[in-house]
Design a protein around this motif. Structure first.
Motif, mmCIF file in Angstrom:
data_model
loop_
_atom_site.group_PDB
_atom_site.id
_atom_site.type_symbol
_atom_site.label_atom_id
_atom_site.label_comp_id
_atom_site.label_asym_id
_atom_site.label_seq_id
_atom_site.Cartn_x
_atom_site.Cartn_y
_atom_site.Cartn_z
ATOM 1 N N ALA A 91 10.542 -3.867 35.378
ATOM 2 C CA ALA A 91 10.995 -5.041 36.122
ATOM 3 C C ALA A 91 12.482 -4.910 36.414
ATOM 4 C CB ALA A 91 10.719 -6.308 35.331
ATOM 5 N N ASP A 92 12.843 -5.192 37.638
ATOM 6 C CA ASP A 92 14.233 -5.190 38.077
ATOM 7 C C ASP A 92 14.634 -6.648 38.292
ATOM 8 O OD1 ASP A 92 16.676 -4.174 38.889
ATOM 9 O OD2 ASP A 92 16.027 -3.900 40.965
ATOM 10 N N GLY A 93 14.500 -7.458 37.227
ATOM 11 C CA GLY A 93 14.749 -8.889 37.326
ATOM 12 C C GLY A 93 13.456 -9.632 37.596
ATOM 13 N N GLU A 94 13.568 -10.940 37.727
ATOM 14 C CA GLU A 94 12.403 -11.769 38.021
ATOM 15 C C GLU A 94 12.310 -12.003 39.525
ATOM 16 O OE1 GLU A 94 12.215 -15.303 35.655
ATOM 17 O OE2 GLU A 94 12.391 -14.194 33.787
ATOM 18 N N GLY A 95 11.103 -12.265 40.002
ATOM 19 C CA GLY A 95 10.920 -12.558 41.423
ATOM 20 C C GLY A 95 9.652 -11.961 41.979
ATOM 21 N N VAL A 96 9.661 -11.758 43.272
ATOM 22 C CA VAL A 96 8.492 -11.265 43.997
ATOM 23 C C VAL A 96 8.517 -9.739 44.044
ATOM 24 C CG1 VAL A 96 7.322 -11.271 46.239
ATOM 25 C CG2 VAL A 96 8.387 -13.363 45.386
ATOM 26 N N ALA A 97 7.345 -9.167 43.841
ATOM 27 C CA ALA A 97 7.173 -7.716 43.961
ATOM 28 C C ALA A 97 5.967 -7.461 44.858
ATOM 29 C CB ALA A 97 6.966 -7.083 42.598
ATOM 30 N N LEU A 143 2.832 -9.615 43.858
ATOM 31 C CA LEU A 143 2.954 -9.913 42.436
ATOM 32 C C LEU A 143 4.161 -10.817 42.221
ATOM 33 C CD1 LEU A 143 2.459 -6.375 40.811
ATOM 34 C CD2 LEU A 143 0.772 -8.186 41.010
ATOM 35 N N ARG A 144 4.133 -11.561 41.139
ATOM 36 C CA ARG A 144 5.280 -12.350 40.702
ATOM 37 C C ARG A 144 5.688 -11.815 39.339
ATOM 38 N NH1 ARG A 144 8.505 -15.668 42.554
ATOM 39 N NH2 ARG A 144 7.096 -16.263 44.211
ATOM 40 N N VAL A 145 6.965 -11.471 39.201
ATOM 41 C CA VAL A 145 7.495 -10.909 37.964
ATOM 42 C C VAL A 145 8.303 -11.980 37.243
ATOM 43 C CG1 VAL A 145 8.945 -9.102 36.953
ATOM 44 C CG2 VAL A 145 7.589 -8.616 39.007
ATOM 45 N N THR A 146 7.974 -12.201 35.966
ATOM 46 C CA THR A 146 8.717 -13.130 35.108
ATOM 47 C C THR A 146 9.076 -12.399 33.821
ATOM 48 O OG1 THR A 146 6.785 -13.973 33.941
ATOM 49 C CG2 THR A 146 7.360 -15.072 36.017
ATOM 50 N N GLY A 147 9.715 -13.087 32.917
ATOM 51 C CA GLY A 147 10.050 -12.496 31.642
ATOM 52 C C GLY A 147 8.820 -12.128 30.815
ATOM 53 N N ASP A 148 7.665 -12.697 31.170
ATOM 54 C CA ASP A 148 6.414 -12.413 30.443
ATOM 55 C C ASP A 148 5.627 -11.269 31.047
ATOM 56 O OD1 ASP A 148 6.876 -14.513 28.650
ATOM 57 O OD2 ASP A 148 5.956 -15.966 30.014
ATOM 58 N N GLY A 149 6.051 -10.757 32.190
ATOM 59 C CA GLY A 149 5.325 -9.674 32.831
ATOM 60 C C GLY A 149 5.108 -9.940 34.306
#
Length: 133
Positions: A89-95, A121-127
């Motif tokens: 992950a390169d931070g949180e957000g849209v992938a 995909l949506r990237v958060t601190g949980d994955g």
């Protein structure tokens, strides 16, 4: 997504031809195929996810001869192929995950190749999870 630890995980994609007796092309096939034949099985990521290694598969590559093509063409055995891509992950957000593949049968020809088919995909601190928006 699986094996998510901290900011890293593994993206798994299963490619299954729609009809029995069809194979997929190797992930190592050049983007335009061998002498124009075939398209590689591919998974790439962008946005908040970055690849942290190469796309791999446990399927054994075999070479087939295609009429009119001088070089052998690398393919997987007929049926499903499971690929894995280590990601970070390169931070949180849209992938976005872009998928590409082509399936063919030695006796029935080929289906229309798919190139750069996006999956959000949506990237958060949980994955990372599929983005429903």
């Amino acid at each position: 997504m699986s094996a998510w630890h901290g900011a890293s995980g593994t993206l798994t994609a299963v490619f299954t031809p729609e009809r029995e007796g069809f194979h997929l092309y190797s992930t190592d096939l050049p983007p335009t195929g061998v002498e124009g034949v075939g398209r590689p099985t591919s998974v790439t990521v962008s946005g908040a996810l970055k690849a942290a290694g190469r796309l791999t598969t446990a399927a054994q590559v075999r070479s087939i001869a295609v009429p009119g093509v001088d070089a052998p063409v690398p393919v997987y055995p007929d049926g499903s192929v499971t690929t894995t891509l280590p990601v970070h992950a390169d931070g949180e957000g849209v992938a976005s995950v872009s998928l590409g593949y082509a399936s063919c049968s030695v006796s029935e020809g080929c289906t229309i190749p798919v190139s750069d088919r996006p999956v959000g995909l949506r990237v958060t601190g949980d994955g990372a999870t599929f983005d429903a928006s």
